[in-house]
Motif scaffolding. Structure first.
Motif, PDB file in Angstrom:
ATOM      1  N   LEU A 148      22.556  35.855  62.340  1.00 47.75           N
ATOM      2  CA  LEU A 148      22.110  37.166  61.864  1.00 47.75           C
ATOM      3  C   LEU A 148      22.397  37.407  60.386  1.00 47.75           C
ATOM      4  O   LEU A 148      21.914  38.392  59.821  1.00 47.75           O
ATOM      5  CB  LEU A 148      22.785  38.272  62.686  1.00 47.75           C
ATOM      6  N   LEU A 149      23.163  36.534  59.758  1.00 43.89           N
ATOM      7  CA  LEU A 149      23.584  36.775  58.378  1.00 43.89           C
ATOM      8  C   LEU A 149      22.403  36.895  57.421  1.00 43.89           C
ATOM      9  O   LEU A 149      22.470  37.609  56.419  1.00 43.89           O
ATOM     10  CB  LEU A 149      24.529  35.662  57.917  1.00 43.89           C
ATOM     11  N   ARG A 150      21.312  36.204  57.720  1.00 42.39           N
ATOM     12  CA  ARG A 150      20.153  36.269  56.830  1.00 42.39           C
ATOM     13  C   ARG A 150      19.284  37.496  57.091  1.00 42.39           C
ATOM     14  O   ARG A 150      18.253  37.684  56.425  1.00 42.39           O
ATOM     15  CB  ARG A 150      19.315  35.002  56.972  1.00 42.39           C
ATOM     16  N   GLN A 151      19.672  38.337  58.064  1.00 50.80           N
ATOM     17  CA  GLN A 151      18.861  39.513  58.410  1.00 50.80           C
ATOM     18  C   GLN A 151      19.523  40.825  58.008  1.00 50.80           C
ATOM     19  O   GLN A 151      19.051  41.897  58.369  1.00 50.80           O
ATOM     20  CB  GLN A 151      18.587  39.523  59.913  1.00 50.80           C
ATOM     21  N   MET A 152      20.612  40.771  57.302  1.00 50.47           N
ATOM     22  CA  MET A 152      21.340  42.000  56.968  1.00 50.47           C
ATOM     23  C   MET A 152      20.582  42.845  55.953  1.00 50.47           C
ATOM     24  O   MET A 152      19.795  42.297  55.173  1.00 50.47           O
ATOM     25  CB  MET A 152      22.733  41.627  56.453  1.00 50.47           C
ATOM     26  N   PRO A 153      20.786  44.179  55.949  1.00 50.82           N
ATOM     27  CA  PRO A 153      21.754  44.913  56.776  1.00 50.82           C
ATOM     28  C   PRO A 153      21.322  45.019  58.225  1.00 50.82           C
ATOM     29  O   PRO A 153      20.124  45.036  58.530  1.00 50.82           O
ATOM     30  CB  PRO A 153      21.815  46.288  56.103  1.00 50.82           C
ATOM     31  N   LEU A 154      22.293  45.132  59.105  1.00 47.02           N
ATOM     32  CA  LEU A 154      22.050  45.080  60.539  1.00 47.02           C
ATOM     33  C   LEU A 154      22.438  46.377  61.225  1.00 47.02           C
ATOM     34  O   LEU A 154      23.370  47.065  60.810  1.00 47.02           O
ATOM     35  CB  LEU A 154      22.888  43.962  61.172  1.00 47.02           C
ATOM     36  N   GLU A 155      21.724  46.655  62.298  1.00 50.27           N
ATOM     37  CA  GLU A 155      22.158  47.671  63.258  1.00 50.27           C
ATOM     38  C   GLU A 155      21.967  47.080  64.641  1.00 50.27           C
ATOM     39  O   GLU A 155      20.914  46.499  64.944  1.00 50.27           O
ATOM     40  CB  GLU A 155      21.381  48.968  63.131  1.00 50.27           C
ATOM     41  N   ALA A 156      22.978  47.177  65.486  1.00 49.63           N
ATOM     42  CA  ALA A 156      22.892  46.631  66.831  1.00 49.63           C
ATOM     43  C   ALA A 156      23.790  47.429  67.764  1.00 49.63           C
ATOM     44  O   ALA A 156      24.699  48.150  67.327  1.00 49.63           O
ATOM     45  CB  ALA A 156      23.291  45.156  66.846  1.00 49.63           C
ATOM     46  N   HIS A 157      23.514  47.270  69.056  1.00 50.50           N
ATOM     47  CA  HIS A 157      24.285  47.930  70.104  1.00 50.50           C
ATOM     48  C   HIS A 157      24.962  46.842  70.932  1.00 50.50           C
ATOM     49  O   HIS A 157      24.291  45.992  71.522  1.00 50.50           O
ATOM     50  CB  HIS A 157      23.374  48.790  70.977  1.00 50.50           C
ATOM     51  N   LEU A 158      26.296  46.855  70.960  1.00 47.59           N
ATOM     52  CA  LEU A 158      27.080  45.832  71.648  1.00 47.59           C
ATOM     53  C   LEU A 158      27.712  46.445  72.891  1.00 47.59           C
ATOM     54  O   LEU A 158      28.541  47.361  72.796  1.00 47.59           O
ATOM     55  CB  LEU A 158      28.152  45.295  70.700  1.00 47.59           C
ATOM     56  N   LEU A 159      27.292  45.936  74.062  1.00 48.36           N
ATOM     57  CA  LEU A 159      27.730  46.502  75.339  1.00 48.36           C
ATOM     58  C   LEU A 159      28.607  45.499  76.075  1.00 48.36           C
ATOM     59  O   LEU A 159      28.176  44.377  76.375  1.00 48.36           O
ATOM     60  CB  LEU A 159      26.520  46.874  76.200  1.00 48.36           C
ATOM     61  N   PHE A 160      29.832  45.914  76.368  1.00 47.43           N
ATOM     62  CA  PHE A 160      30.778  45.053  77.060  1.00 47.43           C
ATOM     63  C   PHE A 160      30.771  45.352  78.551  1.00 47.43           C
ATOM     64  O   PHE A 160      30.785  46.515  78.968  1.00 47.43           O
ATOM     65  CB  PHE A 160      32.188  45.262  76.514  1.00 47.43           C
TER      66      PHE A 160
END
Length: 294
Positions: free
Chosen positions: A60-72
């Motif tokens: 994902l480093l080449r797609q920044m800035p990022l927004e994501a939802h991390l569900l545990f």
């Protein structure tokens, strides 16, 4: 409508359970612990933060800035040990919404991620992360709404508790159910409900029935299920594709090949989870909700 606005894809970055298992005998399926990414329209959902999260972060480093939802699902180490190595989390300007249920001891997902990164377990604290981290408490049984995505939740049968997720979008549904143990005398109602008519069901198949019921070393009470039970669920819930997931660290590629062949004979829609595998969920715009709301 652009292609990305109309796509619903599922990509696997970590498919192994319990402990990372790199080496020459796990090359085909992968040795990273759980992490599954769903691209739902223009929203990125990430399920669990095992070591596969580190690999995803690098991509994902080449797609920044990022927004994501991390569900545990829960905070056993194999599901969160990649979080301290999630490089985008250290980059200012990125935004991550982090979800998890309150543990039986009352701790939030924020507290547990924080504790994981304290001395003597880790050299730098959670507060070193420069991305914007927004924490949300999940209440199993209550849905999560992210724009036009509805994520249904339910409790799973696992020591210390865990949460299963069903992602609904434009008539398509993908379900993520790990870690959970089946009941000996009935199918789990929560699992059936989440799985109903799903396009994709990702299910905890750590063991075979032979291993689970082994008279020498039974796995009853360890919190995991079998691929045979997964087939029962998939048939009962009218699932299209069953993804056998959370591979035991002792199961090498040849063993998993054999499981995949046997599972496909019993349920033609069964496939084995592999790192980097991408699945597409068919979508439409439904005129009305065809399933009962719980």
């Amino acid at each position: 409508m652009s292609r990305i606005e109309n796509q619903f894809t599922v990509q696997f970055w970590g498919v192994r359970g319990s402990i990372p298992s790199p080496g020459p005998h796990t090359v085909r399926y992968g040795g990273n612990t759980p992490c599954v990414e769903m691209q739902v329209g223009d929203k990125r959902l990430i399920f669990d933060g095992g070591t596969g999260l580190h690999v995803l972060g690098q991509s994902l480093l080449r797609q920044m800035p990022l927004e994501a939802h991390l569900l545990f699902t829960h905070s056993h180490w194999d599901h969160m040990q990649g979080f301290p190595f999630f490089v985008p989390g250290f980059v200012r300007g990125n935004n991550f919404h982090i979800y998890g249920a309150i543990a039986p001891d009352g701790s939030t997902i924020e507290q547990r991620l924080n504790d994981q990164m304290l001395h003597p377990n880790f050299p730098v604290p959670l507060q070193i992360m420069q991305a914007n981290l927004h924490f949300h408490d999940v209440k199993p049984g209550q849905p999560i709404h992210i724009h036009d995505i509805t994520i249904e939740t339910a409790s799973l049968n696992h020591p210390g508790e865990a949460v299963g997720y069903r992602v609904n979008w434009r008539g398509g549904a993908a379900v993520y159910i790990t870690d959970t143990e089946h009941f000996p005398d009935r199918l789990d109602e929560n699992v059936l409900w989440l799985s109903r008519n799903a396009d994709i069901l990702i299910y905890d198949c750590t063991y075979t029935d032979e291993e689970y019921y082994s008279p020498k070393s039974p796995k009853i009470g360890w919190g995991h299920s079998t691929w045979q039970e997964a087939v029962k669920i998939a048939k009962a819930a009218n699932v299209k594709t069953l993804v056998i997931f959370h591979h035991d660290p002792a199961h090498n590629d040849d063993f998993l090949d054999a499981v995949g062949e046997e599972a496909a004979q019993q349920f033609p829609g069964a496939i084995m989870a592999r790192e980097r595998m991408v699945l597409q969920v068919s979508t439409s715009v439904p005129l009305s909700e065809s399933f009962p709301v719980r």
